[in-house]
Each structure stands twice: as C-alpha cells, then as structure tokens.
Design an enzyme around this catalytic site. Sequence first.
Site, PDB file in Angstrom:
ATOM      1  N   TYR A  33      -5.524   8.217 -76.589  1.00  0.00           N
ATOM      2  CA  TYR A  33      -6.733   7.718 -75.925  1.00  0.00           C
ATOM      3  C   TYR A  33      -6.919   6.244 -76.249  1.00  0.00           C
ATOM      4  O   TYR A  33      -6.942   5.851 -77.425  1.00  0.00           O
ATOM      5  CB  TYR A  33      -7.944   8.530 -76.366  1.00  0.00           C
ATOM      6  CG  TYR A  33      -8.062   9.876 -75.679  1.00  0.00           C
ATOM      7  CD1 TYR A  33      -7.179  10.251 -74.663  1.00  0.00           C
ATOM      8  CD2 TYR A  33      -9.061  10.767 -76.017  1.00  0.00           C
ATOM      9  CE1 TYR A  33      -7.299  11.472 -74.024  1.00  0.00           C
ATOM     10  CE2 TYR A  33      -9.193  11.994 -75.385  1.00  0.00           C
ATOM     11  CZ  TYR A  33      -8.303  12.339 -74.381  1.00  0.00           C
ATOM     12  OH  TYR A  33      -8.439  13.548 -73.755  1.00  0.00           O
ATOM     13  N   LYS A 217     -14.770  24.698 -71.147  1.00  0.00           N
ATOM     14  CA  LYS A 217     -13.657  24.440 -70.226  1.00  0.00           C
ATOM     15  C   LYS A 217     -12.329  24.611 -70.936  1.00  0.00           C
ATOM     16  O   LYS A 217     -12.165  24.161 -72.076  1.00  0.00           O
ATOM     17  CB  LYS A 217     -13.761  23.041 -69.631  1.00  0.00           C
ATOM     18  CG  LYS A 217     -12.779  22.802 -68.498  1.00  0.00           C
ATOM     19  CD  LYS A 217     -13.131  21.557 -67.707  1.00  0.00           C
ATOM     20  CE  LYS A 217     -12.637  20.289 -68.373  1.00  0.00           C
ATOM     21  NZ  LYS A 217     -13.075  19.092 -67.650  1.00  0.00           N
ATOM     22  N   LYS A 219      -8.030  24.129 -70.456  1.00  0.00           N
ATOM     23  CA  LYS A 219      -6.928  23.557 -69.701  1.00  0.00           C
ATOM     24  C   LYS A 219      -5.986  24.677 -69.290  1.00  0.00           C
ATOM     25  O   LYS A 219      -5.692  25.575 -70.101  1.00  0.00           O
ATOM     26  CB  LYS A 219      -6.182  22.531 -70.555  1.00  0.00           C
ATOM     27  CG  LYS A 219      -7.069  21.369 -70.996  1.00  0.00           C
ATOM     28  CD  LYS A 219      -7.485  20.500 -69.821  1.00  0.00           C
ATOM     29  CE  LYS A 219      -8.327  19.311 -70.276  1.00  0.00           C
ATOM     30  NZ  LYS A 219      -8.630  18.406 -69.147  1.00  0.00           N
ATOM     31  N   ASP A 247      -9.153  23.846 -65.840  1.00  0.00           N
ATOM     32  CA  ASP A 247      -8.753  22.504 -65.414  1.00  0.00           C
ATOM     33  C   ASP A 247      -7.233  22.409 -65.396  1.00  0.00           C
ATOM     34  O   ASP A 247      -6.591  22.558 -66.428  1.00  0.00           O
ATOM     35  CB  ASP A 247      -9.339  21.498 -66.419  1.00  0.00           C
ATOM     36  CG  ASP A 247      -9.072  20.053 -66.042  1.00  0.00           C
ATOM     37  OD1 ASP A 247      -8.350  19.801 -65.064  1.00  0.00           O
ATOM     38  OD2 ASP A 247      -9.602  19.165 -66.748  1.00  0.00           O
ATOM     39  N   ASN A 249      -5.479  19.740 -64.154  1.00  0.00           N
ATOM     40  CA  ASN A 249      -5.003  18.361 -64.241  1.00  0.00           C
ATOM     41  C   ASN A 249      -3.888  18.031 -63.254  1.00  0.00           C
ATOM     42  O   ASN A 249      -2.901  17.377 -63.603  1.00  0.00           O
ATOM     43  CB  ASN A 249      -4.577  18.031 -65.676  1.00  0.00           C
ATOM     44  CG  ASN A 249      -5.763  18.004 -66.616  1.00  0.00           C
ATOM     45  OD1 ASN A 249      -6.155  19.036 -67.167  1.00  0.00           O
ATOM     46  ND2 ASN A 249      -6.379  16.849 -66.774  1.00  0.00           N
ATOM     47  N   GLU A 273     -10.710  22.892 -61.740  1.00  0.00           N
ATOM     48  CA  GLU A 273     -10.795  21.426 -61.698  1.00  0.00           C
ATOM     49  C   GLU A 273      -9.413  20.831 -61.459  1.00  0.00           C
ATOM     50  O   GLU A 273      -8.426  21.300 -62.032  1.00  0.00           O
ATOM     51  CB  GLU A 273     -11.357  20.955 -63.040  1.00  0.00           C
ATOM     52  CG  GLU A 273     -11.434  19.447 -63.203  1.00  0.00           C
ATOM     53  CD  GLU A 273     -12.180  19.057 -64.491  1.00  0.00           C
ATOM     54  OE1 GLU A 273     -13.015  19.863 -64.957  1.00  0.00           O
ATOM     55  OE2 GLU A 273     -11.913  17.970 -65.022  1.00  0.00           O
ATOM     56  N   GLU A 300     -12.282  12.835 -61.555  1.00  0.00           N
ATOM     57  CA  GLU A 300     -11.949  11.867 -62.593  1.00  0.00           C
ATOM     58  C   GLU A 300     -10.841  10.919 -62.150  1.00  0.00           C
ATOM     59  O   GLU A 300     -10.729   9.810 -62.678  1.00  0.00           O
ATOM     60  CB  GLU A 300     -11.563  12.567 -63.904  1.00  0.00           C
ATOM     61  CG  GLU A 300     -10.217  13.230 -63.894  1.00  0.00           C
ATOM     62  CD  GLU A 300      -9.938  14.014 -65.182  1.00  0.00           C
ATOM     63  OE1 GLU A 300     -10.557  15.075 -65.360  1.00  0.00           O
ATOM     64  OE2 GLU A 300      -9.103  13.578 -65.985  1.00  0.00           O
ATOM     65  N   ASP A 323     -16.679   9.490 -62.807  1.00  0.00           N
ATOM     66  CA  ASP A 323     -16.119   8.951 -64.047  1.00  0.00           C
ATOM     67  C   ASP A 323     -16.649   7.528 -64.190  1.00  0.00           C
ATOM     68  O   ASP A 323     -16.727   6.788 -63.206  1.00  0.00           O
ATOM     69  CB  ASP A 323     -14.589   8.966 -63.958  1.00  0.00           C
ATOM     70  CG  ASP A 323     -13.932   8.398 -65.198  1.00  0.00           C
ATOM     71  OD1 ASP A 323     -13.462   9.187 -66.032  1.00  0.00           O
ATOM     72  OD2 ASP A 323     -13.874   7.157 -65.332  1.00  0.00           O
ATOM     73  N   HIS A 350     -17.201  13.633 -65.447  1.00  0.00           N
ATOM     74  CA  HIS A 350     -16.055  13.681 -66.344  1.00  0.00           C
ATOM     75  C   HIS A 350     -16.366  12.816 -67.554  1.00  0.00           C
ATOM     76  O   HIS A 350     -16.912  11.721 -67.424  1.00  0.00           O
ATOM     77  CB  HIS A 350     -14.822  13.134 -65.636  1.00  0.00           C
ATOM     78  CG  HIS A 350     -13.644  12.921 -66.547  1.00  0.00           C
ATOM     79  ND1 HIS A 350     -13.167  11.666 -66.861  1.00  0.00           N
ATOM     80  CD2 HIS A 350     -12.869  13.799 -67.214  1.00  0.00           C
ATOM     81  CE1 HIS A 350     -12.130  11.795 -67.684  1.00  0.00           C
ATOM     82  NE2 HIS A 350     -11.927  13.070 -67.911  1.00  0.00           N
ATOM     83  N   GLU A 381     -19.726  16.589 -69.101  1.00  0.00           N
ATOM     84  CA  GLU A 381     -18.652  17.015 -70.011  1.00  0.00           C
ATOM     85  C   GLU A 381     -18.897  16.433 -71.408  1.00  0.00           C
ATOM     86  O   GLU A 381     -19.337  15.297 -71.557  1.00  0.00           O
ATOM     87  CB  GLU A 381     -17.293  16.546 -69.487  1.00  0.00           C
ATOM     88  CG  GLU A 381     -16.138  17.051 -70.342  1.00  0.00           C
ATOM     89  CD  GLU A 381     -14.780  16.863 -69.660  1.00  0.00           C
ATOM     90  OE1 GLU A 381     -14.675  16.042 -68.731  1.00  0.00           O
ATOM     91  OE2 GLU A 381     -13.818  17.559 -70.072  1.00  0.00           O
TER      92      GLU A 381
END
Lengths: 434, 434
Positions: A33, A217, A219, A247, A249, A273, A300, A323, A350, A381
Amino acid sequence: MTERVSSVDVHDIRFPTSRDRDGSDAMNPFPDYSAAYIVLRTTAGAEGHGLVFTVGRGTEIQVAAVRSLASMVLGQPVAELVADPGALARRLVGDSQIRWLGPEKGVVHMAAGGLVNAVWDLAARRAGKPLWKHLADLSPEQLVAQIDFRYLRDALTEDEALDLVTRAADGRAERERLLRAEGYPAYTTTPGWLGYDDEKLARLCVEAVESGFELIKLKVGGDLADDVRRMDIARRAVGPKIGIAVDANQVWGVPDAIAWMRELRAFNPYWIEEPTSPDDVLGHAAIRAALAPIRVATGEHTHNAVMFKQLLQAGAVDVVQIDACRVGGVNENLAILLLAAKFGVPVCPHAGGVGLCEMVRHLAMFDFVAVSGSLDNRYIEYVDHLHEHFVDPVRVQRGRYLAPTAPGMSAELHPASRDAYRFPDGPEWADGQR
Amino acid sequence: MTERVSSVDVHDIRFPTSRDRDGSDAMNPFPDYSAAYIVLRTTAGAEGHGLVFTVGRGTEIQVAAVRSLASMVLGQPVAELVADPGALARRLVGDSQIRWLGPEKGVVHMAAGGLVNAVWDLAARRAGKPLWKHLADLSPEQLVAQIDFRYLRDALTEDEALDLVTRAADGRAERERLLRAEGYPAYTTTPGWLGYDDEKLARLCVEAVESGFELIKLKVGGDLADDVRRMDIARRAVGPKIGIAVDANQVWGVPDAIAWMRELRAFNPYWIEEPTSPDDVLGHAAIRAALAPIRVATGEHTHNAVMFKQLLQAGAVDVVQIDACRVGGVNENLAILLLAAKFGVPVCPHAGGVGLCEMVRHLAMFDFVAVSGSLDNRYIEYVDHLHEHFVDPVRVQRGRYLAPTAPGMSAELHPASRDAYRFPDGPEWADGQR
C-alpha cells in the site's frame, strides 16, 4: 500581498504491507500500500494535503504525473483556488495536451484528483471545518457550480442537480445532529483477505460481529472450493443476520462471474463486488440480471463520472462505490453522488489502502447530510490498517465511523511516517527487504 | 549464448506542430505532436522500435511509465519474446501492482502497448517481413493464442475467433496479390484542421480530390456557424460524390451532439467522429439512433478491447477506429479486429500524429488479408505530416496506401530526427520557442 501557492511537494511513500499479505485479493496477491503524497504550501504558511493511493510498483509514475500537473497549481492565488476548486479541476482535467494521456482516466486523472483534493483540504482548513461540513455549508448554487456537466446532461442537468440539493435542505439540521451523535455505518473487510488462513478468518469474523459490524466482506475468486469453504466458515461465524459481501477484484469474465456466484448463492452474499472488468458496463448489467437478488457493486476502479453515469443508466449496479482518489477529486465525486441520488442507488464508498478511509468518510457524511439524506443500505468500507500514520485518523466505534471534527480532508501523514516509508531511501526500505 | 534484450532506451521526442496549427481541432487547439520513443536492443545487435504518440505536455509522464515497465522486458530471452509477444503483453498489462494505475487504460496501458509493439517490430524484422505479412503468415491457432480473452468471451470466444480466422483463409492469396498491386484505400484529414482559413480549406479540398481521395475529413465543433460555412465550402469544392466525414473530438455532450449534427445533415456527412466522451458507450448508441443514417465513428481514445466490445454490443458505432498506440499493442488490436469482424463493422484506423500512419497500415492490411477479407467502407486515415522523419515512411498514391515491404512495424525514426526534436534539449527546442 496576494497569498499564493509557493510549493507543491510530491513524495513516493510505500508501506511494506505485502510482507503480511494484508490487502491480498485474487487480483492483488502482494500489494504494498503506497501513495503519491502531496503537500501544497502557501506564501502565508498554510498547507493543503492530498494523496493518490497506489499499491507499490508504479508509484513513481504517479509521482511524475502529479509533479507535471503541479505546475498548473504553483503560483496560483489561494483565495481564488479555495473559493472555486472546480475551476482548477477543469483546467487540470481539460489541459488540451495532457488530456491525450487520458482523457479523464488513469494516472493523469488521479494526479488531477490528488491536487484538487489538496486544494479542498486547504479550503476546509481555512474555513475551520472538516470537509464534510464545509461542503454541506455551501449553497445549492455553489455546489452545483463545482460540477462539470459537459458529458452528464443526458442523465443529470444543472437544473435537476439544483433541485435535488435544494430539496435535501429539508431535515438537514436533524441529520447533522444525528451524524455527530451516532456516526455513519461502516462495514469491515479486515476478516476477508485471501491470504489469511481459515483460523484467522473465523476469528476475525467473530471479532467483527463483537465489534458491532452488521456487514463484513470476503475476497473471493481465487479458487471455487476455497471460496465455498471460506463462505461456510464465515457464515457459521457471523450467523444468519450479518451481511457478507464478497469481492472478486475483477478476476472473472461475464460468464465466469455468473457461474461462480451461483455456487456461492447458498450463503446469501450481500453483494458481489467487481465481478469483472471495471470498464464493462454492459457486462455488469448482464451479471446483475442473471444473479438477482444478489446485489452488484463496483466503483473503486471506475475511472470517471461518465462511467458511473452509464452504470446507473444501464441498471448495472445496486451499490455505487466511490473512491476518494480514483477520479478527478472532490468535484467529480460530487457529480457521482448527485448521479447516484438521482437514480436512487446507495453509495457505499471504497476505502482501506492508504488514507482512503480518512478521506472518503467526508464525502459519505456530506452525502447523508446534504444530498441523499439517507443511511439505508449505506456503509463506508473499513479496514484497520495504517491509520496510525495519519494526523486525523478515522475513529470507528460499535461499527460506525464517528464524524471527524478537525478542519480539512484528513489526508495529512505524520512527518515521521513520511520519513520512515519514503521510497526507496526511507529506513523501512533501505534495509534491503524490498 | 542466449540472445537477450540488452537495453531499452526511451526518448522524449516533440515536434513543434502547434506553430502552424497543423493538427488543430476543437479539443486540441495547439498540439505539439510528440512521442515516447522506444528503442529496444539485443545482445546480438538487433533492434526493435516502438512509440507512444502524445501531443506535447505530459510526454515526460509517458516516458516515465515506459521506463518503469521496461524492467519487465530487459534481460528477457529474445527467441521467447518474439515467438510469443502475447505472453509479454499479459505480464505487462497484468502486473498486480502497476495494474492499479489503470487497469488497462491511460498512461500505463499505452506504455505496455509501446513495448509490445517494439517486440513485434523486432519479431517481424527477424522474420524478414513487414508486420502485416508476418501476422498474416501466422496460423489461425497462433493468432488466436496471441489474444487475452478474459473479458471478451461474452462477445467472442476462442472457438469463434478460430473459426473466423480459419474461414478467412479462403481467397487469402488473391487478396494479398490485390493489396500488393493496388494498395489499401485512404482518406485524408489534411484539408480540415480547425485552424486553417477558408481559402486554405477550399484549396486543400480540391487538391485532395485531384490526388484521388474518395473521402476527406473536417474538424467541427468549435462554432456552429463556422462549421456550416466550412461544410458548405468543402461540399462545393469536392462535389456531391466525395465523402466528407466530420470529427468533433469529444467536445459535445449527448444532446449537443444530436442538435449540432442535425444542422450539418444537409451537407451529407459521411460519419460523425468522436461526438462525445470516448467512454460513453450508451451515449454513442443514443447519438447513432438519433442521427441515422449518419454513421457514428470512434476509437482513437477508446482505451481497451472491453470498451470496443461494448461499442459493438450496444450497436453504438458504424465505424471502428483502431489506433496503433492507444491500447496494449498489436495483441489487443488483434482482439479488436476480430471483434469488429464478428459484429460485421468496418475498421477505419485512426492515424496522423507521429508514426500512426506508418504503424497502423500494417494492422489494416493484415485485417484485409487474414480477418475481415474486405475493403468495403474501409479507409485508413492519412495526414501528410512528419513522414519524412521515418525510415520506412508511408507511400500514398492515388488515394491509396501502398503495402510496405521493409521488415518490421515501421516505427523507426531517423537518428537525425531523434536528435533534432529531443525535448527539451534538442536544437529544435533549445532555441527558446517553446
């Protein structure tokens, strides 16, 4: 002497989150990140902070883009900038040469958004208000004037927007009181990263419910058998009443998304999502039609208001996920909030990443007070990473975001964090672990 | 010893075209046609050339992006790269961290495309063939394997693509003979730039017809009265039989596009190009429905195959305008050509700029020989600027592009041009005119 923007510094900041697989999903197995972090200073010593969230490699490209666009902010008179950030947004997004590199998408658009957000931060600080309150205190005419309607009028005209905001004046004071007293609903993604093992998943699910969250949530999209097992674990852990959003992605094509989600239907997912490419408006519409009543959510990676407009026109989404950093800043997000309100679709921002929770809460809270006027099916979120690096971090209690009170948009990083995670030469990176 | 990629040099090249308003349109009043120019070299001394076309400011961002992605090409074994550029394309486009900056759009996507194209150039040179012929000589299986179908299968499956290419084998030899003998139809945009005065417009229109062009293009969208006057001048100059396409370069919203074009309908425009935001699939469909039988064309800013897929699914376009540099390189353009063939929509490539004519002719000619098999309503854009800087420039005679014969994709700039127009320190810029 006229106060002007005297410097725009842009920093490459990266957190080594991939070491613990925090933030891991089917498309992003090892994200670090990161952010192109912006500090704008004025000749009077005031500051505006903004950032563009990224996930590691390529942050240097984002930094280069912000630096290039910064020349359009440097030297500008501050009073004009903060009185009308929309004028700056139009100049940044509309530059006839840089526009070729988008238009209104990707690196150059996010760069514009980061600078526009830094100016809104400066504006809210000068007004002595948190951004949500600063926006809510603008008149309907001022708000609507902040939006570029060029490509939106077939879905939303200036007059309709003005009407929408004017009607929302009813009950505003009561909603503001409620917001300050009770906060805004949150959902948590903390339990569900793909890189976590089953024991950690179950434990974090239970902790989420105990903490007061009504929606979590997970993934999905790596392996179907794993997803079935993990959904089963999560459903058992949280019980039948807590919502479980999933989600993907963007890992699926349209037929895969439909087939895969049919296998998870038994666990009553709250939404799916990013089932496919964020660009595929018609694909999302087809998926939604095939999977109803499972909600379809995206946003997002939805790169501008024209795309959100079409998602709404095509009936492709049940949930609009704005976002704070993807589009051209606060101004374009105002347009998206108004579009969602016009079409009656709830906005669930998001967040997570670096500073996304900090920034986007302002937009959701503004929306509740001054646009949609509703909290129904609306959740911001929440991910509990990296907040300690922010000067005005989020506060979440009993599953709700408390309303921020400090002036600004909350993007400011502690100077110590900026130094420690500077890439590639900060001490957290210079140790050779990258 | 295995031959590997030993260097990837990326240059910021800018031509000061804004000085004469060549290339001026309603959205780009003063473009400086530019490129992030790529030279890939191997340990055996071979070269592959590619470029990303830009229009001036911001080229440094595009250069930064190519340099970042180049690390994924450097050191790679050449035999593997040229045998399967699609594998490289997937790695470049799919990088899990850089992907956040797109995905599949804008600066990072064009950077991937430039590198992929440089590898195709190297591949075609090694095969000793111009790219169009190199592609046409691949087997149907090899061709289809070069395409990423992840997000396309709801419109085109691998099997359908294979069937399409296999069926096109019929008559291939005859079409190749025809192409070499007669070339491929061109249309010219040279007369119609918005910055030209009426006398120049009329003169260039007459010259275009005398040169053998059956279709010309005018820029519109600046001022309605001007457009009516200029269309009248052009129609008088070319007579009733020559097609006049018009191009608004995205200046309108959907209602404006419909209203404005109704005023130009009397002059029988052949198509309206870029009537609104390139992202607005549903908007293009609405405009097309309202303006039929005027054709709707778009594509030079259509950022990936998912967007082209939707334009075709929605019946939004009559003309697909691929661009050599906008998407992720030859591989993604193969997908777009196959999608267009599946939907029976003609491809009329966007060109002009820097090297776009040189590169995109290969894709159109390949399409004629090996995919669509047709020249009906198909024209490659032609603009007579900047060709003198290319080692293998286009040759246009009697309104037709001749088939190139030199090996490669034709992106190579003369070394003297690279030196002269290097930004900001080349002699053409160091004179202080910028």
